[in-house]
Design a protein around this motif. Structure first.
Motif, PDB file in Angstrom:
ATOM      1  N   SER A   8       0.842  -1.196   0.000  1.00 29.95           N
ATOM      2  CA  SER A   8       0.000   0.000   0.000  1.00 29.95           C
ATOM      3  C   SER A   8       0.876   1.245   0.000  1.00 29.95           C
ATOM      4  O   SER A   8       2.016   1.231   0.471  1.00 29.95           O
ATOM      5  CB  SER A   8      -0.929   0.009   1.213  1.00 29.95           C
ATOM      6  OG  SER A   8      -0.179   0.008   2.426  1.00 29.95           O
ATOM      7  N   ASP A  10       0.590   5.866   0.202  1.00 31.12           N
ATOM      8  CA  ASP A  10      -0.194   6.948   0.790  1.00 31.12           C
ATOM      9  C   ASP A  10      -1.579   7.037   0.133  1.00 31.12           C
ATOM     10  O   ASP A  10      -1.693   7.002  -1.094  1.00 31.12           O
ATOM     11  CB  ASP A  10       0.559   8.271   0.602  1.00 31.12           C
ATOM     12  CG  ASP A  10      -0.231   9.460   1.119  1.00 31.12           C
ATOM     13  OD1 ASP A  10      -0.278   9.645   2.334  1.00 31.12           O
ATOM     14  OD2 ASP A  10      -0.817  10.179   0.271  1.00 31.12           O
ATOM     15  N   GLU A  11      -2.621   7.143   0.946  1.00 34.12           N
ATOM     16  CA  GLU A  11      -3.991   7.129   0.423  1.00 34.12           C
ATOM     17  C   GLU A  11      -4.249   8.296  -0.527  1.00 34.12           C
ATOM     18  O   GLU A  11      -4.955   8.147  -1.527  1.00 34.12           O
ATOM     19  CB  GLU A  11      -4.996   7.161   1.577  1.00 34.12           C
ATOM     20  CG  GLU A  11      -5.024   5.885   2.405  1.00 34.12           C
ATOM     21  CD  GLU A  11      -6.095   5.925   3.483  1.00 34.12           C
ATOM     22  OE1 GLU A  11      -6.857   6.926   3.520  1.00 34.12           O
ATOM     23  OE2 GLU A  11      -6.172   4.977   4.278  1.00 34.12           O
ATOM     24  N   HIS A  12      -3.703   9.460  -0.215  1.00 37.90           N
ATOM     25  CA  HIS A  12      -3.908  10.621  -1.081  1.00 37.90           C
ATOM     26  C   HIS A  12      -3.252  10.377  -2.444  1.00 37.90           C
ATOM     27  O   HIS A  12      -3.845  10.681  -3.488  1.00 37.90           O
ATOM     28  CB  HIS A  12      -3.337  11.878  -0.439  1.00 37.90           C
ATOM     29  CG  HIS A  12      -3.396  13.072  -1.346  1.00 37.90           C
ATOM     30  ND1 HIS A  12      -4.571  13.682  -1.706  1.00 37.90           N
ATOM     31  CD2 HIS A  12      -2.398  13.756  -1.997  1.00 37.90           C
ATOM     32  CE1 HIS A  12      -4.327  14.700  -2.518  1.00 37.90           C
ATOM     33  NE2 HIS A  12      -3.011  14.764  -2.716  1.00 37.90           N
ATOM     34  N   GLN A  14      -2.638   7.459  -3.814  1.00 31.94           N
ATOM     35  CA  GLN A  14      -3.381   6.414  -4.514  1.00 31.94           C
ATOM     36  C   GLN A  14      -4.656   6.959  -5.149  1.00 31.94           C
ATOM     37  O   GLN A  14      -4.981   6.640  -6.303  1.00 31.94           O
ATOM     38  CB  GLN A  14      -3.723   5.285  -3.552  1.00 31.94           C
ATOM     39  CG  GLN A  14      -4.359   4.077  -4.230  1.00 31.94           C
ATOM     40  CD  GLN A  14      -3.434   3.416  -5.229  1.00 31.94           C
ATOM     41  OE1 GLN A  14      -2.442   2.797  -4.849  1.00 31.94           O
ATOM     42  NE2 GLN A  14      -3.741   3.536  -6.506  1.00 31.94           N
ATOM     43  N   SER A  15      -5.392   7.789  -4.405  1.00 33.09           N
ATOM     44  CA  SER A  15      -6.625   8.357  -4.949  1.00 33.09           C
ATOM     45  C   SER A  15      -6.328   9.331  -6.080  1.00 33.09           C
ATOM     46  O   SER A  15      -7.088   9.414  -7.055  1.00 33.09           O
ATOM     47  CB  SER A  15      -7.431   9.041  -3.849  1.00 33.09           C
ATOM     48  OG  SER A  15      -6.706  10.131  -3.287  1.00 33.09           O
ATOM     49  N   SER A  16      -5.216  10.053  -6.002  1.00 26.89           N
ATOM     50  CA  SER A  16      -4.834  10.979  -7.068  1.00 26.89           C
ATOM     51  C   SER A  16      -4.488  10.210  -8.332  1.00 26.89           C
ATOM     52  O   SER A  16      -4.874  10.600  -9.445  1.00 26.89           O
ATOM     53  CB  SER A  16      -3.646  11.835  -6.637  1.00 26.89           C
ATOM     54  OG  SER A  16      -3.990  12.653  -5.536  1.00 26.89           O
ATOM     55  N   TYR A  17      -3.766   9.102  -8.182  1.00 25.08           N
ATOM     56  CA  TYR A  17      -3.428   8.280  -9.337  1.00 25.08           C
ATOM     57  C   TYR A  17      -4.699   7.727  -9.987  1.00 25.08           C
ATOM     58  O   TYR A  17      -4.861   7.770 -11.212  1.00 25.08           O
ATOM     59  CB  TYR A  17      -2.533   7.107  -8.930  1.00 25.08           C
ATOM     60  CG  TYR A  17      -1.157   7.476  -8.420  1.00 25.08           C
ATOM     61  CD1 TYR A  17      -0.653   8.777  -8.551  1.00 25.08           C
ATOM     62  CD2 TYR A  17      -0.359   6.529  -7.782  1.00 25.08           C
ATOM     63  CE1 TYR A  17       0.603   9.105  -8.079  1.00 25.08           C
ATOM     64  CE2 TYR A  17       0.907   6.843  -7.311  1.00 25.08           C
ATOM     65  CZ  TYR A  17       1.372   8.134  -7.450  1.00 25.08           C
ATOM     66  OH  TYR A  17       2.618   8.460  -6.977  1.00 25.08           O
TER      67      TYR A  17
END
Length: 308
Positions: A8, A10-12, A14-17
């Motif tokens: 995994s 960073d969530e930010h 991942q969401s940006s990608y």
């Protein structure tokens, strides 16, 4: 069960990608999108942190080379290339190749999903969960047929000018070369296109080479550094230069196979140069002498008159 573990980030990030890939796919699906302009703008921002217009004003030679209309591919010089099919995919191949040389392409969590999106607009067909690592080269791209869960590793050459099939679960290891065209030994411009087929669950291991028209059956394997000039039956393991089947996997026989070289009828192949419309005849002979002939017979395999 896979031997790979989940990772995994960073969530930010991942969401940006994910949002970026969704937007890119939507734009590529829009018939109004001018692909060369989309690609040059994407490369200007990704590689140089500014718009294409700004880069063109400050560094025009650099900017002009981001536009696929100002570059050429090797395939464009060949008569066998279908320009009507190649030109729409050319900007996307340029984006793929260019970003592979950047931090974006070298980052698996960005580069692999990006290539998966692009493959959907480049290949003739592609299944689910295609995984392609960096620095993979294609001849034309549009002659690729890829099944589900196919993996292609680093530094692979996929010469798809004559067509390549990678069936479900096929694995292509680092630095493998797969060809789909051959040259006459007497006349280099006499080129024959032969479709190369890799079966379901087949494995092509490190640095191996598969020549045009070869058929690797379901669950077969080609060993490291091997050179395949023919076929491998289901569950077979081929080794050597040229490769020959030396082992058979201990598997239960199946009622049917998706790709089975033992029942495959090889077509003659398509001629790529109208100056040589006829099938290429045998153009070689064995060396003189019984010992030399015996050695040559051992080395020869399928289509000895043709080379890469």
């Amino acid at each position: 069960m896979t031997w790979l573990k989940p990772i995994s980030i960073d969530e930010h990030a991942q969401s940006s990608y994910a949002a970026y890939f969704q937007e890119l796919e939507a734009r590529l699906s829009d018939p109004a999108t001018l692909r060369p302009e989309l690609v040059r703008e994407t490369l200007a921002l990704a590689l140089h942190g500014r718009s294409y217009a700004a880069l063109l004003a400050d560094a025009p030679i650099l900017a002009l080379n981001l536009d696929s209309r100002n570059v050429t591919f090797e395939a464009e010089y060949y008569m066998a290339t279908d320009q009507a099919r190649f030109q729409p995919v050319k900007p996307l191949l340029w984006l793929w190749k260019s970003l592979d040389l950047s931090p974006l392409g070298q980052n698996p969590v960005f580069g692999i999903p990006l290539r998966r999106v692009l493959a959907g607009f480049i290949f003739n067909s592609v299944g689910r969960d295609f995984k392609c690592w960096q620095n993979v080269e294609f001849s034309v791209g549009y002659n690729m047929d890829v099944g589900d869960d196919v993996v292609v590793h680093r530094g692979v050459l996929l010469d798809d000018i004559g067509g390549i099939e990678l069936h479900d679960g096929a694995s292509v290891s680092d630095y493998v070369n797969i060809y789909s065209h051959t040259h006459s030994v007497l006349d280099g411009p006499d080129v024959t296109l032969r479709r190369t087929i890799i079966g379901r669950g087949a494995r092509l291991t490190y640095h191996s080479t598969i020549l045009a028209g070869s058929v690797v059956s379901d669950d077969a394997m080609l060993a490291t550094h091997a050179l395949l000039r023919g076929d491998i039956p289901p569950h077979g393991i081929a080794m050597g230069l040229p490769a020959r089947v030396t082992r058979i996997k201990i598997r239960d026989a199946q009622d049917s196979y998706g790709v089975d070289s033992t029942h495959f009828v090889h077509p003659e192949g398509r001629k790529a140069n109208p100056q040589f419309p006829d099938p290429t005849p045998n153009q070689t002979r064995l060396p003189e002498g019984d010992a030399a002939q015996s050695a040559a017979k051992t080395a020869l395999s399928v289509q000895p008159e043709l080379i890469r």
